[in-house]
Design a protein around this motif. Structure first.
Motif, mmCIF file in Angstrom:
data_model
loop_
_atom_site.group_PDB
_atom_site.id
_atom_site.type_symbol
_atom_site.label_atom_id
_atom_site.label_comp_id
_atom_site.label_asym_id
_atom_site.label_seq_id
_atom_site.Cartn_x
_atom_site.Cartn_y
_atom_site.Cartn_z
ATOM 1 N N PRO A 1 -8.389 -5.017 7.504
ATOM 2 C CA PRO A 1 -7.810 -4.819 6.168
ATOM 3 C C PRO A 1 -7.483 -3.361 5.871
ATOM 4 O O PRO A 1 -6.587 -3.079 5.068
ATOM 5 N N GLY A 2 -8.178 -2.445 6.534
ATOM 6 C CA GLY A 2 -7.847 -1.030 6.358
ATOM 7 C C GLY A 2 -6.438 -0.709 6.814
ATOM 8 O O GLY A 2 -5.766 0.156 6.246
ATOM 9 N N GLU A 3 -5.969 -1.409 7.844
ATOM 10 C CA GLU A 3 -4.595 -1.215 8.314
ATOM 11 C C GLU A 3 -3.598 -1.650 7.241
ATOM 12 O O GLU A 3 -2.581 -0.992 7.022
ATOM 13 N N ILE A 4 -3.894 -2.738 6.580
ATOM 14 C CA ILE A 4 -3.006 -3.224 5.515
ATOM 15 C C ILE A 4 -2.992 -2.239 4.346
ATOM 16 O O ILE A 4 -1.928 -1.926 3.799
ATOM 17 N N LEU A 5 -4.161 -1.726 4.009
ATOM 18 C CA LEU A 5 -4.216 -0.702 2.955
ATOM 19 C C LEU A 5 -3.410 0.526 3.354
ATOM 20 O O LEU A 5 -2.625 1.055 2.563
ATOM 21 N N ARG A 6 -3.614 0.988 4.574
ATOM 22 C CA ARG A 6 -2.965 2.206 5.076
ATOM 23 C C ARG A 6 -1.456 2.068 5.201
ATOM 24 O O ARG A 6 -0.701 2.955 4.806
ATOM 25 N N GLU A 7 -1.014 0.937 5.754
ATOM 26 C CA GLU A 7 0.398 0.783 6.080
ATOM 27 C C GLU A 7 1.244 0.199 4.946
ATOM 28 O O GLU A 7 2.435 0.475 4.883
ATOM 29 N N ASP A 8 0.637 -0.627 4.101
ATOM 30 C CA ASP A 8 1.430 -1.341 3.093
ATOM 31 C C ASP A 8 1.052 -1.000 1.655
ATOM 32 O O ASP A 8 1.906 -0.643 0.852
ATOM 33 N N VAL A 9 -0.233 -1.125 1.343
ATOM 34 C CA VAL A 9 -0.661 -1.034 -0.053
ATOM 35 C C VAL A 9 -0.572 0.384 -0.598
ATOM 36 O O VAL A 9 0.063 0.619 -1.629
ATOM 37 N N LEU A 10 -1.210 1.335 0.077
ATOM 38 C CA LEU A 10 -1.207 2.700 -0.455
ATOM 39 C C LEU A 10 0.190 3.304 -0.541
ATOM 40 O O LEU A 10 0.517 3.928 -1.557
ATOM 41 N N PRO A 11 1.046 3.129 0.473
ATOM 42 C CA PRO A 11 2.409 3.644 0.303
ATOM 43 C C PRO A 11 3.139 3.029 -0.892
ATOM 44 O O PRO A 11 3.878 3.718 -1.590
ATOM 45 N N ALA A 12 2.901 1.754 -1.135
ATOM 46 C CA ALA A 12 3.549 1.093 -2.280
ATOM 47 C C ALA A 12 3.029 1.634 -3.605
ATOM 48 O O ALA A 12 3.775 1.686 -4.593
ATOM 49 N N LEU A 13 1.763 2.043 -3.640
ATOM 50 C CA LEU A 13 1.199 2.593 -4.875
ATOM 51 C C LEU A 13 1.708 4.000 -5.152
ATOM 52 O O LEU A 13 1.736 4.437 -6.304
ATOM 53 N N GLY A 14 2.072 4.718 -4.096
ATOM 54 C CA GLY A 14 2.665 6.042 -4.265
ATOM 55 C C GLY A 14 1.734 7.084 -4.852
ATOM 56 O O GLY A 14 2.194 8.010 -5.522
ATOM 57 N N ARG A 15 0.451 6.936 -4.626
ATOM 58 C CA ARG A 15 -0.532 7.895 -5.143
ATOM 59 C C ARG A 15 -1.239 8.557 -3.965
ATOM 60 O O ARG A 15 -1.418 7.948 -2.915
ATOM 61 N N PRO A 16 -1.685 9.803 -4.143
ATOM 62 C CA PRO A 16 -2.430 10.473 -3.064
ATOM 63 C C PRO A 16 -3.741 9.736 -2.774
ATOM 64 O O PRO A 16 -4.350 9.145 -3.672
ATOM 65 N N LYS A 17 -4.173 9.807 -1.532
ATOM 66 C CA LYS A 17 -5.413 9.132 -1.134
ATOM 67 C C LYS A 17 -6.614 9.647 -1.917
ATOM 68 O O LYS A 17 -7.509 8.881 -2.260
ATOM 69 N N ALA A 18 -6.627 10.933 -2.214
ATOM 70 C CA ALA A 18 -7.738 11.508 -2.992
ATOM 71 C C ALA A 18 -7.800 10.858 -4.370
ATOM 72 O O ALA A 18 -8.894 10.568 -4.880
ATOM 73 N N GLU A 19 -6.662 10.611 -4.974
ATOM 74 C CA GLU A 19 -6.639 9.957 -6.286
ATOM 75 C C GLU A 19 -7.092 8.504 -6.170
ATOM 76 O O GLU A 19 -7.841 8.012 -7.020
ATOM 77 N N ILE A 20 -6.662 7.824 -5.130
ATOM 78 C CA ILE A 20 -7.083 6.436 -4.916
ATOM 79 C C ILE A 20 -8.597 6.378 -4.773
ATOM 80 O O ILE A 20 -9.260 5.531 -5.378
ATOM 81 N N ALA A 21 -9.167 7.276 -3.971
ATOM 82 C CA ALA A 21 -10.623 7.309 -3.790
ATOM 83 C C ALA A 21 -11.314 7.552 -5.126
ATOM 84 O O ALA A 21 -12.293 6.875 -5.462
ATOM 85 N N ARG A 22 -10.800 8.487 -5.906
ATOM 86 C CA ARG A 22 -11.389 8.784 -7.218
ATOM 87 C C ARG A 22 -11.317 7.571 -8.130
ATOM 88 O O ARG A 22 -12.295 7.205 -8.779
ATOM 89 N N LEU A 23 -10.164 6.904 -8.159
ATOM 90 C CA LEU A 23 -10.006 5.721 -9.009
ATOM 91 C C LEU A 23 -10.926 4.582 -8.580
ATOM 92 O O LEU A 23 -11.408 3.813 -9.416
ATOM 93 N N LEU A 24 -11.175 4.471 -7.275
ATOM 94 C CA LEU A 24 -12.082 3.446 -6.758
ATOM 95 C C LEU A 24 -13.548 3.807 -6.963
ATOM 96 O O LEU A 24 -14.423 2.952 -6.829
ATOM 97 N N GLY A 25 -13.815 5.085 -7.260
ATOM 98 C CA GLY A 25 -15.190 5.529 -7.436
ATOM 99 C C GLY A 25 -15.924 5.705 -6.121
ATOM 100 O O GLY A 25 -17.137 5.496 -6.045
ATOM 101 N N ILE A 26 -15.175 6.085 -5.071
ATOM 102 C CA ILE A 26 -15.767 6.288 -3.749
ATOM 103 C C ILE A 26 -15.361 7.667 -3.237
ATOM 104 O O ILE A 26 -14.448 8.300 -3.774
#
Length: 102
Positions: free
Chosen positions: A14-39
């Motif tokens: 599932p990390g591949e799906i997050l990396r290749e599809d989901v995060l690019p579609a969200l258009g947010r930096p990974k640091a922001e995604i981590a912060r929003l997830l609380g991790i």
């Protein structure tokens, strides 16, 4: 007759799906995604690099962030884990007989 194995198709973490599809579609930096997830960023990077599984807690976080619920992420992880386990067991799994109820 040869048995069809679950690993006939390449297992997709599932990390591949997050990396290749989901995060690019969200258009947010990974640091922001981590912060929003609380991790931590490291935890997110470990998942994206397929070094950590999607746990139930992580599935809840990702499901909430993406709006698709935790089940899809848990099912993806389960499918991945089953394919990897079947590949690792190989012939040992074939040697286990199937018992029928009397």
């Amino acid at each position: 007759m040869a048995k069809q194995r679950l690993w006939a198709i390449r297992p997709i973490h599932p990390g591949e799906i997050l990396r290749e599809d989901v995060l690019p579609a969200l258009g947010r930096p990974k640091a922001e995604i981590a912060r929003l997830l609380g991790i931590s960023r490291q935890t997110l990077y470990d998942i994206l690099n397929e070094k950590q599984p999607i746990t139930a807690a992580m599935a809840l976080r990702i499901g909430k962030l993406c709006g698709d619920g935790p089940e899809i992420w848990l099912n993806l992880q389960k499918r991945y884990d089953l394919k990897i386990a079947e590949r690792e067991l190989g012939d040992a799994l074939d040697a286990i007989p199937r018992l029928e109820a009397a």
